[in-house]
Scaffold this active site. Structure first.
Site, short mmCIF file in Angstrom:
data_model
loop_
_atom_site.label_atom_id
_atom_site.label_comp_id
_atom_site.label_asym_id
_atom_site.label_seq_id
_atom_site.Cartn_x
_atom_site.Cartn_y
_atom_site.Cartn_z
N LYS A 1 6.32 7.51 -1.18
CA LYS A 1 6.76 8.77 -0.57
C LYS A 1 8.29 8.85 -0.65
CE LYS A 1 3.23 9.63 2.98
NZ LYS A 1 3.01 9.69 4.46
N ASP B 1 -4.12 2.68 7.26
CA ASP B 1 -4.82 2.78 8.54
C ASP B 1 -4.19 3.80 9.48
OD1 ASP B 1 -2.43 1.15 9.08
OD2 ASP B 1 -3.33 0.81 11.04
N ASP C 1 7.50 3.98 2.22
CA ASP C 1 7.76 5.18 3.01
C ASP C 1 9.27 5.29 3.25
OD1 ASP C 1 7.21 7.40 4.61
OD2 ASP C 1 6.66 6.22 6.35
N ASP D 1 0.84 -1.21 0.00
CA ASP D 1 0.00 0.00 0.00
C ASP D 1 0.87 1.25 0.00
OD1 ASP D 1 0.82 -0.68 2.57
OD2 ASP D 1 -0.95 0.13 3.55
C1 PRP Z 1 3.11 -0.05 6.21
C2 PRP Z 1 3.11 -0.44 4.74
C3 PRP Z 1 4.50 -0.94 4.53
C4 PRP Z 1 5.32 -0.12 5.50
C5 PRP Z 1 6.00 0.94 4.74
O1 PRP Z 1 2.83 -1.20 6.93
O2 PRP Z 1 2.14 -1.39 4.45
O3 PRP Z 1 4.59 -2.32 4.82
O4 PRP Z 1 4.42 0.42 6.45
O5 PRP Z 1 6.81 1.71 5.59
P1 PRP Z 1 8.39 1.80 5.43
O6 PRP Z 1 8.70 2.04 3.98
O7 PRP Z 1 8.71 3.01 6.28
O8 PRP Z 1 8.99 0.56 5.97
P2 PRP Z 1 2.36 -1.22 8.44
O9 PRP Z 1 3.49 -1.72 9.27
O10 PRP Z 1 1.77 0.12 8.80
O11 PRP Z 1 1.28 -2.36 8.46
P3 PRP Z 1 -0.15 -2.49 7.76
O12 PRP Z 1 0.10 -2.76 6.28
O13 PRP Z 1 -0.77 -3.64 8.45
O14 PRP Z 1 -0.89 -1.18 7.96
#
Ligand code: PRP
Length: 184
Positions: A131, A160, A103, A100
């Site tokens: 991003k 979320d 980051d 999704d």
């Molecule tokens: C979110 C997203 C990625 C990660 C990206 O997952 O789905 O896996 O963060 O962030 P990064 O590039 O800084 O590592 P999250 O841990 O929020 O879990 P979720 O998908 O269950 O919301």
């Protein structure tokens, strides 16, 4: 009608549908004649996964992983925790990871290293939101839906805050008072 906890919509349902269509077409072209193993990174990627897969007209399978790199708030711990691993054998396969959001890049860079040891032919990254300005690891998306340079707190379409708002059919900016609210 926008959700009461959101201040504005930044990606509409129509824009999501157009992006999914564009990415699907690109994947169909790039992998023509090949078989694809999609790996959906739960939880956030489930709507994007469902939408992208319905645009693919090649042989493909889908598997799921659940990993975390965040706590329940807005900070990144930078540590990969595998809560659910894939069950498929990806040796020699063309893998596309569905996310999704990309980051800091900690999650996907750790994940790509982990999956590379299983011997796939290649691993590509397809993220709904990218991003790039937030990146702290050298990793980039092969396919993306939308780029955000401004560090907005986005929810909806799988994204979320404390597990809520994933159901919104659009992407919106969460009101700051929601994520800065204290309980005392
Ligand atoms: C979110 C997203 C990625 C990660 C990206 O997952 O789905 O896996 O963060 O962030 P990064 O590039 O800084 O590592 P999250 O841990 O929020 O879990 P979720 O998908 O269950 O919301």
């Amino acid at each position: 009608m926008i959700n009461k906890d959101c201040e504005r919509i930044v990606v509409s349902e129509k824009e999501i549908a157009e992006a999914v269509e564009r990415i699907g077409k690109q994947i169909n072209t790039d992998y023509a004649g090949e078989e694809i193993t999609f790996i959906s990174i739960l939880n956030g990627s489930y709507p994007f996964t469902a939408d992208i897969l319905r645009k693919i007209d090649l042989d493909c399978t889908v598997d799921f992983m659940q990993v975390s790199s965040y706590g329940s708030g807005t900070g990144s711990s930078g540590t990969l925790n595998i809560k659910r691993d894939i069950s498929a054998d990806i040796r020699g396969k063309h893998v596309i990871l569905l996310e999704d959001i990309l980051d800091t890049g900690f999650t996907l860079s750790n994940l790509v290293k982990y999956l590379a040891e299983k011997g796939p032919a290649d691993i590509k990254i397809c993220t709904f939101i990218d991003k790039p300005a937030r990146r702290r690891e050298e990793i980039s998306a092969d396919y993306y839906g939308f780029l955000f340079d401004e560090d907005l707190f986005l929810v909806g379409y799988g994204l979320d805050y404390n597990q809520k708002y994933r159901n919104l059919p659009y992407v919106a900016v969460l009101k700051p008072e929601i994520y800065t609210k204290t309980t005392d």
